[in-house]
Scaffold this motif. Structure first.
Motif, PDB file in Angstrom:
ATOM      1  N   VAL A 103       0.831  -1.200   0.000  1.00  0.00           N
ATOM      2  CA  VAL A 103       0.000   0.000   0.000  1.00  0.00           C
ATOM      3  C   VAL A 103       0.869   1.255   0.000  1.00  0.00           C
ATOM      4  O   VAL A 103       0.582   2.237  -0.687  1.00  0.00           O
ATOM      5  CB  VAL A 103      -0.954  -0.003   1.209  1.00  0.00           C
ATOM      6  CG1 VAL A 103      -1.655   1.342   1.371  1.00  0.00           C
ATOM      7  CG2 VAL A 103      -1.983  -1.116   1.059  1.00  0.00           C
ATOM      8  N   ALA A 104       1.959   1.227   0.760  1.00  0.00           N
ATOM      9  CA  ALA A 104       2.847   2.393   0.824  1.00  0.00           C
ATOM     10  C   ALA A 104       3.469   2.710  -0.527  1.00  0.00           C
ATOM     11  O   ALA A 104       3.820   3.867  -0.801  1.00  0.00           O
ATOM     12  CB  ALA A 104       3.939   2.159   1.866  1.00  0.00           C
ATOM     13  N   ALA A 105       3.613   1.707  -1.399  1.00  0.00           N
ATOM     14  CA  ALA A 105       4.231   1.920  -2.709  1.00  0.00           C
ATOM     15  C   ALA A 105       3.239   2.389  -3.761  1.00  0.00           C
ATOM     16  O   ALA A 105       3.646   2.775  -4.861  1.00  0.00           O
ATOM     17  CB  ALA A 105       4.892   0.620  -3.188  1.00  0.00           C
TER      18      ALA A 105
ATOM     19  N   GLU B  89       6.188  -6.336  -6.027  1.00  0.00           N
ATOM     20  CA  GLU B  89       5.633  -7.413  -6.850  1.00  0.00           C
ATOM     21  C   GLU B  89       5.812  -8.768  -6.146  1.00  0.00           C
ATOM     22  O   GLU B  89       4.906  -9.608  -6.151  1.00  0.00           O
ATOM     23  CB  GLU B  89       6.319  -7.436  -8.218  1.00  0.00           C
ATOM     24  CG  GLU B  89       6.116  -6.189  -9.061  1.00  0.00           C
ATOM     25  CD  GLU B  89       4.758  -6.140  -9.728  1.00  0.00           C
ATOM     26  OE1 GLU B  89       3.938  -7.045  -9.474  1.00  0.00           O
ATOM     27  OE2 GLU B  89       4.517  -5.184 -10.489  1.00  0.00           O
ATOM     28  N   SER B  90       6.965  -8.954  -5.503  1.00  0.00           N
ATOM     29  CA  SER B  90       7.224 -10.204  -4.779  1.00  0.00           C
ATOM     30  C   SER B  90       6.283 -10.329  -3.573  1.00  0.00           C
ATOM     31  O   SER B  90       5.795 -11.427  -3.270  1.00  0.00           O
ATOM     32  CB  SER B  90       8.678 -10.261  -4.313  1.00  0.00           C
ATOM     33  OG  SER B  90       9.558 -10.257  -5.416  1.00  0.00           O
ATOM     34  N   ALA B  91       6.032  -9.208  -2.893  1.00  0.00           N
ATOM     35  CA  ALA B  91       5.134  -9.233  -1.739  1.00  0.00           C
ATOM     36  C   ALA B  91       3.711  -9.571  -2.168  1.00  0.00           C
ATOM     37  O   ALA B  91       2.999 -10.305  -1.475  1.00  0.00           O
ATOM     38  CB  ALA B  91       5.171  -7.886  -1.022  1.00  0.00           C
ATOM     39  N   ILE B  92       3.276  -9.049  -3.323  1.00  0.00           N
ATOM     40  CA  ILE B  92       1.942  -9.383  -3.826  1.00  0.00           C
ATOM     41  C   ILE B  92       1.864 -10.870  -4.154  1.00  0.00           C
ATOM     42  O   ILE B  92       0.863 -11.538  -3.855  1.00  0.00           O
ATOM     43  CB  ILE B  92       1.600  -8.521  -5.061  1.00  0.00           C
ATOM     44  CG1 ILE B  92       1.438  -7.052  -4.664  1.00  0.00           C
ATOM     45  CG2 ILE B  92       0.328  -9.032  -5.731  1.00  0.00           C
ATOM     46  CD1 ILE B  92       1.168  -6.123  -5.821  1.00  0.00           C
ATOM     47  N   ALA B  93       2.937 -11.414  -4.737  1.00  0.00           N
ATOM     48  CA  ALA B  93       2.951 -12.841  -5.063  1.00  0.00           C
ATOM     49  C   ALA B  93       2.853 -13.694  -3.802  1.00  0.00           C
ATOM     50  O   ALA B  93       2.128 -14.705  -3.770  1.00  0.00           O
ATOM     51  CB  ALA B  93       4.222 -13.183  -5.845  1.00  0.00           C
ATOM     52  N   ALA B  94       3.562 -13.308  -2.729  1.00  0.00           N
ATOM     53  CA  ALA B  94       3.499 -14.057  -1.471  1.00  0.00           C
ATOM     54  C   ALA B  94       2.110 -13.952  -0.851  1.00  0.00           C
ATOM     55  O   ALA B  94       1.580 -14.932  -0.308  1.00  0.00           O
ATOM     56  CB  ALA B  94       4.552 -13.528  -0.496  1.00  0.00           C
ATOM     57  N   LEU B  95       1.520 -12.768  -0.939  1.00  0.00           N
ATOM     58  CA  LEU B  95       0.159 -12.586  -0.430  1.00  0.00           C
ATOM     59  C   LEU B  95      -0.817 -13.456  -1.205  1.00  0.00           C
ATOM     60  O   LEU B  95      -1.679 -14.121  -0.619  1.00  0.00           O
ATOM     61  CB  LEU B  95      -0.225 -11.120  -0.542  1.00  0.00           C
ATOM     62  CG  LEU B  95      -1.672 -10.755  -0.175  1.00  0.00           C
ATOM     63  CD1 LEU B  95      -1.922 -11.001   1.312  1.00  0.00           C
ATOM     64  CD2 LEU B  95      -1.959  -9.292  -0.526  1.00  0.00           C
ATOM     65  N   ASP B  96      -0.689 -13.470  -2.532  1.00  0.00           N
ATOM     66  CA  ASP B  96      -1.571 -14.298  -3.355  1.00  0.00           C
ATOM     67  C   ASP B  96      -1.458 -15.768  -2.975  1.00  0.00           C
ATOM     68  O   ASP B  96      -2.470 -16.477  -2.875  1.00  0.00           O
ATOM     69  CB  ASP B  96      -1.213 -14.129  -4.837  1.00  0.00           C
ATOM     70  CG  ASP B  96      -1.696 -12.806  -5.403  1.00  0.00           C
ATOM     71  OD1 ASP B  96      -2.415 -12.090  -4.681  1.00  0.00           O
ATOM     72  OD2 ASP B  96      -1.343 -12.486  -6.550  1.00  0.00           O
TER      73      ASP B  96
ATOM     74  N   LEU C  98       5.453  -0.569 -10.024  1.00  0.00           N
ATOM     75  CA  LEU C  98       5.734  -1.000  -8.658  1.00  0.00           C
ATOM     76  C   LEU C  98       7.143  -1.585  -8.581  1.00  0.00           C
ATOM     77  O   LEU C  98       7.593  -2.270  -9.500  1.00  0.00           O
ATOM     78  CB  LEU C  98       4.711  -2.055  -8.217  1.00  0.00           C
ATOM     79  CG  LEU C  98       3.262  -1.586  -8.129  1.00  0.00           C
ATOM     80  CD1 LEU C  98       2.356  -2.754  -7.751  1.00  0.00           C
ATOM     81  CD2 LEU C  98       3.113  -0.466  -7.109  1.00  0.00           C
ATOM     82  N   PRO C  99       7.848  -1.335  -7.469  1.00  0.00           N
ATOM     83  CA  PRO C  99       9.187  -1.904  -7.305  1.00  0.00           C
ATOM     84  C   PRO C  99       9.129  -3.434  -7.301  1.00  0.00           C
ATOM     85  O   PRO C  99       8.111  -4.030  -6.914  1.00  0.00           O
ATOM     86  CB  PRO C  99       9.630  -1.366  -5.931  1.00  0.00           C
ATOM     87  CG  PRO C  99       8.734  -0.211  -5.648  1.00  0.00           C
ATOM     88  CD  PRO C  99       7.438  -0.505  -6.329  1.00  0.00           C
ATOM     89  N   PRO C 100      10.217  -4.099  -7.705  1.00  0.00           N
ATOM     90  CA  PRO C 100      10.226  -5.569  -7.748  1.00  0.00           C
ATOM     91  C   PRO C 100       9.892  -6.203  -6.405  1.00  0.00           C
ATOM     92  O   PRO C 100       9.217  -7.241  -6.358  1.00  0.00           O
ATOM     93  CB  PRO C 100      11.658  -5.895  -8.181  1.00  0.00           C
ATOM     94  CG  PRO C 100      12.121  -4.673  -8.913  1.00  0.00           C
ATOM     95  CD  PRO C 100      11.461  -3.517  -8.244  1.00  0.00           C
ATOM     96  N   GLU C 101      10.353  -5.601  -5.299  1.00  0.00           N
ATOM     97  CA  GLU C 101      10.074  -6.200  -4.002  1.00  0.00           C
ATOM     98  C   GLU C 101       8.581  -6.154  -3.669  1.00  0.00           C
ATOM     99  O   GLU C 101       8.062  -7.024  -2.946  1.00  0.00           O
ATOM    100  CB  GLU C 101      10.882  -5.511  -2.894  1.00  0.00           C
ATOM    101  CG  GLU C 101      10.607  -4.023  -2.712  1.00  0.00           C
ATOM    102  CD  GLU C 101      11.494  -3.143  -3.562  1.00  0.00           C
ATOM    103  OE1 GLU C 101      11.621  -1.947  -3.224  1.00  0.00           O
ATOM    104  OE2 GLU C 101      12.066  -3.649  -4.563  1.00  0.00           O
TER     105      GLU C 101
END
Length: 432
Positions: free
Chosen positions: A173-175, A191-198, A186-189
């Motif tokens: 959300v902060a990004a 994108e990685s956080a969204i993937a982990a959340l998914d 969005l920064p790569p990190e």
């Protein structure tokens, strides 16, 4: 007379200077703001009109809710086609499905979840008080709100591993850009956080589908760890819908769950953090609120006035419109700003002062003057849920503990939501 006139626009040189400075968007809005008038600015070839006057806010979000629409949603990379980003008939259908679970008596079904999550934080503070150890209030209230919404979504308490993945939402959300005209990459990190959340959410969905099929319509034993409530969980309701409505694919259910997760914890966690920031600066108000439910409610209402987490609500005019006599050409963005509306001295005397005595209001407020959860057809579905969970936790903590911060409070960060920067370290002591 304003009939047919365009709003007053900030000089382009001022916008260019703001862009070069790297200052937050709220600084540009403050420059453009003229009380009582529609003003705006042009940026990147697009016109944006700032809406802060209560009657204008009411016309845009309330009576004009179908004419002034969401052009795009800043959080779509995270939320997909969930209820916050959906429009038209899809939005109406999605809202109707879940509305009864978060309004009226529907909120009562979550009391057990709220109480269980609050008890965990009370126990945490009691342990810190015994050891004389500091705590991070921002982290504690975030755990509470994530725990509460996770219990409501799945009927299961939050475990530490799941919390790590879900709490990463705050970094995502902060990004995100503060308004629809901001950057979209969005920064790569992130994108990685969204993937982990998914991965976490889809795993919960798969587990729930197995349980849903096994238990059927409330038949059969519930698994160990499940919390028995007065009705189905949110996830159960979505799975029921998927059996009859082909629109509810796994992807849409994921989008709805993430939408409810973000809406259900971000706003409440930030509001509770701001409440402790304000109470720390006004210890006499903190003492009055200890053990007084009505005072706790007033503290939260005033906190939401000063620091509405949804501080900016962008809308778009797809057709030529007239707003209080001002011409709004097709293609104009409208930036409704509760943060500035809540500081209108015509409505709120000494608007910068923290004064819970303003609530409950002694006389009806002008329509559009107070909107911490929005107004009109797209007002927050979970308003009563959010207020209830915040009242329960803040009331429980203030009645049992005294609180004193041990470090400086971070400055406000005006991103997609309004939050204090950094942690909020404090020492808590049991009341005697």
């Amino acid at each position: 007379m304003t009939d047919g006139m365009l709003p007053d626009f900030l000089d382009d040189a001022a916008v260019t200077a703001w862009t070069a400075s790297g200052a937050p968007l709220v600084d540009l809005l403050r420059q453009a703001h003229t009380p009582g008038r529609l003003t705006g600015f042009r940026r990147g070839g697009r016109a944006a009109v700032l809406v802060t006057e209560p009657r204008h806010v009411h016309q845009v979000l309330g009576v004009g809710g179908d004419r002034y629409v969401k052009r795009s949603h800043r959080a779509r990379p995270l939320l997909g086609d969930g209820m916050l980003t959906a429009t038209g008939e899809a939005w109406r259908s999605q809202r109707k499905l879940l509305q009864s679970m978060f309004t009226g008596r529907g909120v009562q079904r979550w009391e057990q979840h709220i109480a269980g999550a609050a008890a965990c934080v009370v126990d945490r503070w009691a342990e810190r008080a015994r050891r004389g150890a500091p705590t991070d209030i921002a982290e504690d209230v975030q755990f509470f709100t994530v725990d509460t919404i996770w219990r409501s979504l799945t009927d299961r308490p939050l475990d530490p591993e799941t919390y790590v993945d879900l709490a990463a939402v705050q970094d995502i959300v902060a990004a995100l850009p503060a308004d629809v005209g901001g950057a979209t990459a969005l920064p790569p990190e992130v994108e990685s956080a969204i993937a982990a959340l998914d991965e976490r959410v889809l795993r919960a969905l798969a587990d729930a589908r197995v349980r849903h099929r096994r238990e059927g319509a409330g038949a059969g034993p519930r698994e160990p760890g499940a919390i028995r409530t007065a009705g189905p969980s949110v996830l159960d309701r979505l799975l029921d819908a998927a059996e009859t409505d082909p629109a509810y694919t796994d992807r849409l259910i994921r989008d709805e769950l993430v939408t409810l997760l973000v809406a259900g914890y971000e706003s409440s966690a930030r509001t509770l953090t701001w409440a402790f920031v304000l109470l720390d600066a006004h210890p006499e108000i903190m003492e009055r609120a200890a053990g007084d439910a009505s005072a706790v409610e007033a503290v939260l209402s005033e906190t939401l006035r000063l620091y509405p987490t949804g501080w900016l609500l962008p809308r778009h005019s797809p057709a030529d419109e007239t707003l209080d006599g001002w011409a709004i050409p097709a293609g104009t963005d409208l930036l409704v700003c509760p943060y500035l509306t809540h500081r209108d001295p015509e409505v709120w005397p000494e608007p910068e002062a923290f004064d819970p005595g303003r609530f409950p209001a002694r006389s009806p407020l002008p329509p559009g003057a107070y909107l911490p959860f929005g107004i009109g057809p797209r007002a927050c579905l979970g308003t009563r849920f959010a207020m209830r969970e915040m009242e329960v936790l803040l009331g429980a903590l203030l009645s049992r503990f005294t609180v004193g911060t041990t470090g400086p409070v971070g400055e406000p960060v005006f991103g997609i939501n309004l939050r204090p920067a950094g942690p909020l370290h404090a020492r808590v002591r049991e009341r005697t």
